[in-house]
Write a protein that holds these residues in place. Sequence first.
Motif, PDB file in Angstrom:
ATOM      1  N   SER A 144       0.814  -1.213   0.000  1.00  0.00           N
ATOM      2  CA  SER A 144       0.000   0.000   0.000  1.00  0.00           C
ATOM      3  C   SER A 144       0.852   1.270   0.000  1.00  0.00           C
ATOM      4  N   VAL A 145       2.183   1.160   0.214  1.00  0.00           N
ATOM      5  CA  VAL A 145       3.032   2.351   0.107  1.00  0.00           C
ATOM      6  C   VAL A 145       3.130   2.820  -1.344  1.00  0.00           C
ATOM      7  N   LEU A 146       2.765   1.950  -2.297  1.00  0.00           N
ATOM      8  CA  LEU A 146       2.818   2.313  -3.709  1.00  0.00           C
ATOM      9  C   LEU A 146       1.412   2.617  -4.214  1.00  0.00           C
ATOM     10  N   GLN A 147       1.099   3.874  -4.326  1.00  0.00           N
ATOM     11  CA  GLN A 147      -0.185   4.316  -4.841  1.00  0.00           C
ATOM     12  C   GLN A 147       0.035   4.957  -6.216  1.00  0.00           C
ATOM     13  N   ASP A 171      -2.126  -3.859   0.629  1.00  0.00           N
ATOM     14  CA  ASP A 171      -1.136  -4.766   1.200  1.00  0.00           C
ATOM     15  C   ASP A 171      -1.318  -6.186   0.667  1.00  0.00           C
ATOM     16  N   GLY A 172      -0.213  -6.900   0.560  1.00  0.00           N
ATOM     17  CA  GLY A 172      -0.242  -8.280   0.092  1.00  0.00           C
ATOM     18  C   GLY A 172      -0.046  -9.261   1.237  1.00  0.00           C
ATOM     19  N   TRP A 173      -0.686 -10.406   1.116  1.00  0.00           N
ATOM     20  CA  TRP A 173      -0.514 -11.526   2.052  1.00  0.00           C
ATOM     21  C   TRP A 173      -0.212 -12.780   1.244  1.00  0.00           C
ATOM     22  N   ARG A 202      -2.724 -12.990  -1.894  1.00  0.00           N
ATOM     23  CA  ARG A 202      -3.833 -12.050  -2.030  1.00  0.00           C
ATOM     24  C   ARG A 202      -3.479 -10.993  -3.061  1.00  0.00           C
ATOM     25  N   GLY A 203      -4.405 -10.737  -3.981  1.00  0.00           N
ATOM     26  CA  GLY A 203      -4.170  -9.730  -5.003  1.00  0.00           C
ATOM     27  C   GLY A 203      -4.051  -8.343  -4.408  1.00  0.00           C
ATOM     28  N   THR A 204      -3.257  -7.501  -5.056  1.00  0.00           N
ATOM     29  CA  THR A 204      -3.027  -6.153  -4.540  1.00  0.00           C
ATOM     30  C   THR A 204      -3.857  -5.088  -5.245  1.00  0.00           C
TER      31      THR A 204
END
Length: 426
Positions: free
Chosen positions: A288-291, A323-325, A349-351
């Motif tokens: 999520s730091v990459l928007q 965020d990815g998991w 999990r898709g981002t």
Amino acid sequence: MAARMFSRGVTSLIILSALASPSFAGGLERGGYNIDQLFDTSPFSFQSGILYVSPQRKLKDARDTQPSASTGGGNLNNRSSTADETTNYTIPYFGFKAGFADAVDCLVDYSEPFGGHSNPGLNWAGANNNIETEIKTRNYGGTCSYRFDVGPGQLRFIGGAFYQEVEGFKERLVSTAPIAFGTGNGIGRLDLEDNSWGWRAGLAYEIPEYAMRASLVYNSRVKYDNLTGTVDLTQVTGPGAPLNAAPYGRVTPVFGSAEAPDSLELKLQSGIAPDWLAFGSVKWTNWSVLQSVPFCPTSTKGVIACTSGGDTELTSLDLLYRDGWTITGGVGHKFNDQWAGAVSLTWDRGTSQGYGAQTDSWTLGVGAAFTPTEHIEWRVAGAVGVLTSGSSGVVTQNGVTFGDDVSYSFGNDLVAALSTSLKVKF
């Protein structure tokens, strides 16, 4: 006696679990960070490997949703509504591990943890959004650990640092007017590059007698505060406004900033029977730091802030990730003194959140290790998976609208991978 026999039977499986299933995590995940070689029990080891990945993401029902925009590519709905978005790629790895005084282990390695390459081409309805985009990273790491006896096993403290380089480009169709006037092909291109440092820290607890290990490792963000590059619009120029004025018809130096994500990974493994090993992992990656990463003319640096949707933004790299998991579970078995194998199942999990094609994936992986002598180990692994379906369209974030230039959907697509590595121990 049974415990000692068990320990001999699973020794070669301890590292094999990492190769059982190449990762297809969302975001810009490629090789990720992997320091499993640090746990190699030999005093010294050199490992070299390569991973080949073949994703098959196919876009369909593409529609140009800005057909009247003069600098948005024009009306592209007469072009193909389908496109092959992804391309095959390879990821190399090199690592050298050394042990000292039965307590200290150190690993130096080269990897390519992040990257991405989409190439739907010029002849689809979404060329105003993307013709080709590629991001590459190169990572040079150094990691050490100190271990000491605690209870029936050993506790290990882990720490290290890494130097990371990034470079990339994006091309899209800016206008069809130059094509009509014969003054260019209408394609604009962004080039970028930077380098920075990161660090890692972690803990591990091992009971070698039972092939048991639990590790928790944190990898820091890498702050690219000095992203620099150019926006090349020399192929976008024409006799009328706005194509006869800056920035069209020229190369403009630009700057921006971004962060490669931090991550936290828990890995577990344990013997469950003589010659049998169970393993699993859970990883969180802060995608999520990459928007939206805006790029502004260098001439405005220090004068006006470069913000997404701001007055000085010339172009942007829009990702809008969450965020990815990644969760993996599997089992390994040693067949004899030379051969061992493992099988695993991984969920990523898709981002993407309504913009882009990074959806959930499910992957089945298998791996094998061949040890002809005590000094040589060859490994090979393969995986096949499903990239789940979804769609991409308009998304509004912090008052800024994204994805209003093209919409498309995609079905359940296949992905496959092969990896191989050779380790020399001495």
